[in-house]
Enzyme design. Structure first.
Site, PDB file in Angstrom:
ATOM      1  N   PHE A  11      31.597  28.081  -5.988  1.00  0.00           N
ATOM      2  CA  PHE A  11      32.096  29.324  -6.577  1.00  0.00           C
ATOM      3  C   PHE A  11      31.582  29.508  -8.012  1.00  0.00           C
ATOM      4  O   PHE A  11      30.857  30.470  -8.314  1.00  0.00           O
ATOM      5  CB  PHE A  11      33.633  29.298  -6.477  1.00  0.00           C
ATOM      6  CG  PHE A  11      34.348  30.154  -7.467  1.00  0.00           C
ATOM      7  CD1 PHE A  11      34.088  31.508  -7.558  1.00  0.00           C
ATOM      8  CD2 PHE A  11      35.313  29.596  -8.299  1.00  0.00           C
ATOM      9  CE1 PHE A  11      34.758  32.306  -8.476  1.00  0.00           C
ATOM     10  CE2 PHE A  11      35.987  30.375  -9.211  1.00  0.00           C
ATOM     11  CZ  PHE A  11      35.701  31.734  -9.312  1.00  0.00           C
ATOM     12  N   ILE A  12      31.883  28.579  -8.897  1.00  0.00           N
ATOM     13  CA  ILE A  12      31.454  28.753 -10.301  1.00  0.00           C
ATOM     14  C   ILE A  12      29.940  28.535 -10.413  1.00  0.00           C
ATOM     15  O   ILE A  12      29.242  29.285 -11.099  1.00  0.00           O
ATOM     16  CB  ILE A  12      32.209  27.789 -11.247  1.00  0.00           C
ATOM     17  CG1 ILE A  12      33.722  28.049 -11.159  1.00  0.00           C
ATOM     18  CG2 ILE A  12      31.714  27.930 -12.694  1.00  0.00           C
ATOM     19  CD1 ILE A  12      34.583  27.088 -11.966  1.00  0.00           C
ATOM     20  N   GLY A  36      30.823  24.074  -1.123  1.00  0.00           N
ATOM     21  CA  GLY A  36      29.996  25.250  -1.439  1.00  0.00           C
ATOM     22  C   GLY A  36      29.448  25.840  -0.141  1.00  0.00           C
ATOM     23  O   GLY A  36      29.580  25.228   0.921  1.00  0.00           O
ATOM     24  N   THR A  95      33.723  10.980  -4.577  1.00  0.00           N
ATOM     25  CA  THR A  95      32.775  12.025  -4.993  1.00  0.00           C
ATOM     26  C   THR A  95      32.810  12.184  -6.508  1.00  0.00           C
ATOM     27  O   THR A  95      31.767  12.220  -7.165  1.00  0.00           O
ATOM     28  CB  THR A  95      33.156  13.395  -4.371  1.00  0.00           C
ATOM     29  OG1 THR A  95      33.245  13.226  -2.978  1.00  0.00           O
ATOM     30  CG2 THR A  95      32.174  14.469  -4.717  1.00  0.00           C
ATOM     31  N   TYR A 149      42.960  13.415  -8.361  1.00  0.00           N
ATOM     32  CA  TYR A 149      41.983  14.354  -8.922  1.00  0.00           C
ATOM     33  C   TYR A 149      41.956  14.216 -10.445  1.00  0.00           C
ATOM     34  O   TYR A 149      40.883  14.029 -11.048  1.00  0.00           O
ATOM     35  CB  TYR A 149      42.361  15.768  -8.501  1.00  0.00           C
ATOM     36  CG  TYR A 149      41.428  16.838  -8.997  1.00  0.00           C
ATOM     37  CD1 TYR A 149      40.066  16.757  -8.753  1.00  0.00           C
ATOM     38  CD2 TYR A 149      41.907  17.947  -9.690  1.00  0.00           C
ATOM     39  CE1 TYR A 149      39.203  17.752  -9.188  1.00  0.00           C
ATOM     40  CE2 TYR A 149      41.055  18.944 -10.122  1.00  0.00           C
ATOM     41  CZ  TYR A 149      39.709  18.844  -9.878  1.00  0.00           C
ATOM     42  OH  TYR A 149      38.856  19.825 -10.310  1.00  0.00           O
ATOM     43  N   LYS A 153      38.805  12.725 -12.657  1.00  0.00           N
ATOM     44  CA  LYS A 153      38.138  13.549 -13.670  1.00  0.00           C
ATOM     45  C   LYS A 153      38.308  12.933 -15.064  1.00  0.00           C
ATOM     46  O   LYS A 153      37.414  13.046 -15.907  1.00  0.00           O
ATOM     47  CB  LYS A 153      38.683  14.974 -13.640  1.00  0.00           C
ATOM     48  CG  LYS A 153      38.175  15.778 -12.458  1.00  0.00           C
ATOM     49  CD  LYS A 153      36.677  16.026 -12.607  1.00  0.00           C
ATOM     50  CE  LYS A 153      36.159  17.061 -11.643  1.00  0.00           C
ATOM     51  NZ  LYS A 153      34.743  17.374 -11.881  1.00  0.00           N
TER      52      LYS A 153
END
Ligand code: UDP
Length: 324
Positions: A11-12, A36, A95, A149, A153
């Site tokens: 998206f981004i 994606g 990931t 998450y 990050k």
């Protein structure tokens, strides 16, 4: 300039690719199409300055060639979306951590500047509601998958900062706060595409919890402009920036607004968190970005307000019914 976007079919990433091409760059997208989709970039494929490589960033030979070739790297490839994260925590952690590790190690080998995308989730369950970059990160326990998450990050951020300090790899870290706009999908949990597609189908609009929780939504084009300006400034190296819109709305009010704007006959239905996600799920009640720092460095101010954002997303769904 030659630019690599990991996750560029997302998206981004796809909006970023569009803008970088518009600015006269040669754009290389590396994406494994896990979240994606080719539909996001197919309109760019005729452009001779656009190159799309379908592969995973962890395939080092491919990634290394691209990093060697390009001048700048926007690292967006990641597992995203609260629903996906809760359902697939292993994939999320692997990931996000191993992927970023590969990008930083190879970028460091070829001395290429990297912009690492992190998330407002790293602020976690802090009692504060307005978050500044130097605040503590307060993350919940490992048995609650949502925090996988934030933790993954946060490790990416620590690693990027470590590369800057030890090896002088030029890095910029951004924490994205609820970025929204056309091409964002509801299937991984994001609220605006979910509510709009529910409203357009006259299905119940599913508000999780009380709906009194608030969020701040930034338009993707404002976000992309900030990413490019942060990358191109020499002052931003080794720094962390919030990117978001400080204007807040409750999820109840958002549901109501979307219902009105779409002229929908949907009912607004409240669903307990444990039914929507899993037992013991923790949500943030408020999450507002302090954007003083990014304003100081690159003069960033969000330009597009929520009604205009919603108009654009509603139009997108009306014209691209199959992507709902
Ligand atoms: N949400 C909701 N209904 C949905 C999807 C999300 O009420 O169908 C809520 C969610 O619980 C959260 C807010 O909307 O409070 C924003 O959710 P999203 O997943 O878009 O982003 P988050 O801020 O949680 O990362």
């Amino acid at each position: 300039m030659k630019v690599l976007i990991t996750g560029g079919a997302g998206f981004i990433g796809s909006h970023l690719a569009e803008k970088l091409l518009e600015n006269g760059n040669e754009v290389f997208v590396l994406d494994d199409l896990s979240t994606g989709t080719i539909h996001n970039i197919e309109h760019l494929e005729a452009n001779p300055h656009f190159h799309c490589i379908i592969d995973n960033i962890k395939h080092e030979e491919v990634t290394e060639e691209l990093i060697k070739e390009c001048d700048q790297i926007y690292h967006l490839a990641a597992a995203v979306g609260v629903k996906l994260i809760v359902q697939q925590p292993t994939r999320t952690i692997e990931t996000n951590i191993s992927g970023t590790e590969v990008i930083l190690r190879l970028a460091s080998r070829y001395r290429k500047k990297v912009l690492v995308t992190s998330t407002s989730e790293v602020y976690g369950k802090s009692d504060k509601s307005v978050f500044s970059e130097d605040d503590d990160l307060v993350i919940g326990p490992p048995k609650k998958h949502r925090w996988a998450y934030a933790a993954s990050k946060a490790v990416d951020e620590f690693l990027a900062i470590a590369y800057w300090h030890e090896k002088r790899l030029p890095v910029v870290i951004v924490r994205l706060f609820n970025t929204v706009g056309p091409r964002q999908r509801g299937q991984y949990g994001m609220v605006i595409p979910r509510f709009i597609s529910q409203a357009l189908d006259n299905l119940p609009i599913t508000v999780y919890g009380s709906g009194n929780q608030t969020r701040c939504f930034l338009y993707v084009k404002d976000c992309v402009e900030a990413l490019i300006n942060l990358m191109n400034s020499t002052e931003t190296v080794g720094e962390v920036f919030n990117i978001g819109n400080p204007r807040e709305i409750s999820i109840n009010d958002l549901a109501q607004l979307i219902k009105e704007m779409t002229g929908s006959s949907s009912e607004i239905q409240h669903i307990p968190y444990e039914k929507a996600y899993d037992k013991g799920f923790e949500d943030m009640q408020r999450r507002v970005p302090n954007i003083d720092k990014i304003h100081r460095y690159i003069g960033f101010t969000p330009k597009v307000d929520l009604p205009e954002i919603l108009d654009n997303v509603i139009d997108y769904f009306r014209n691209n019914n199959k992507f709902k």
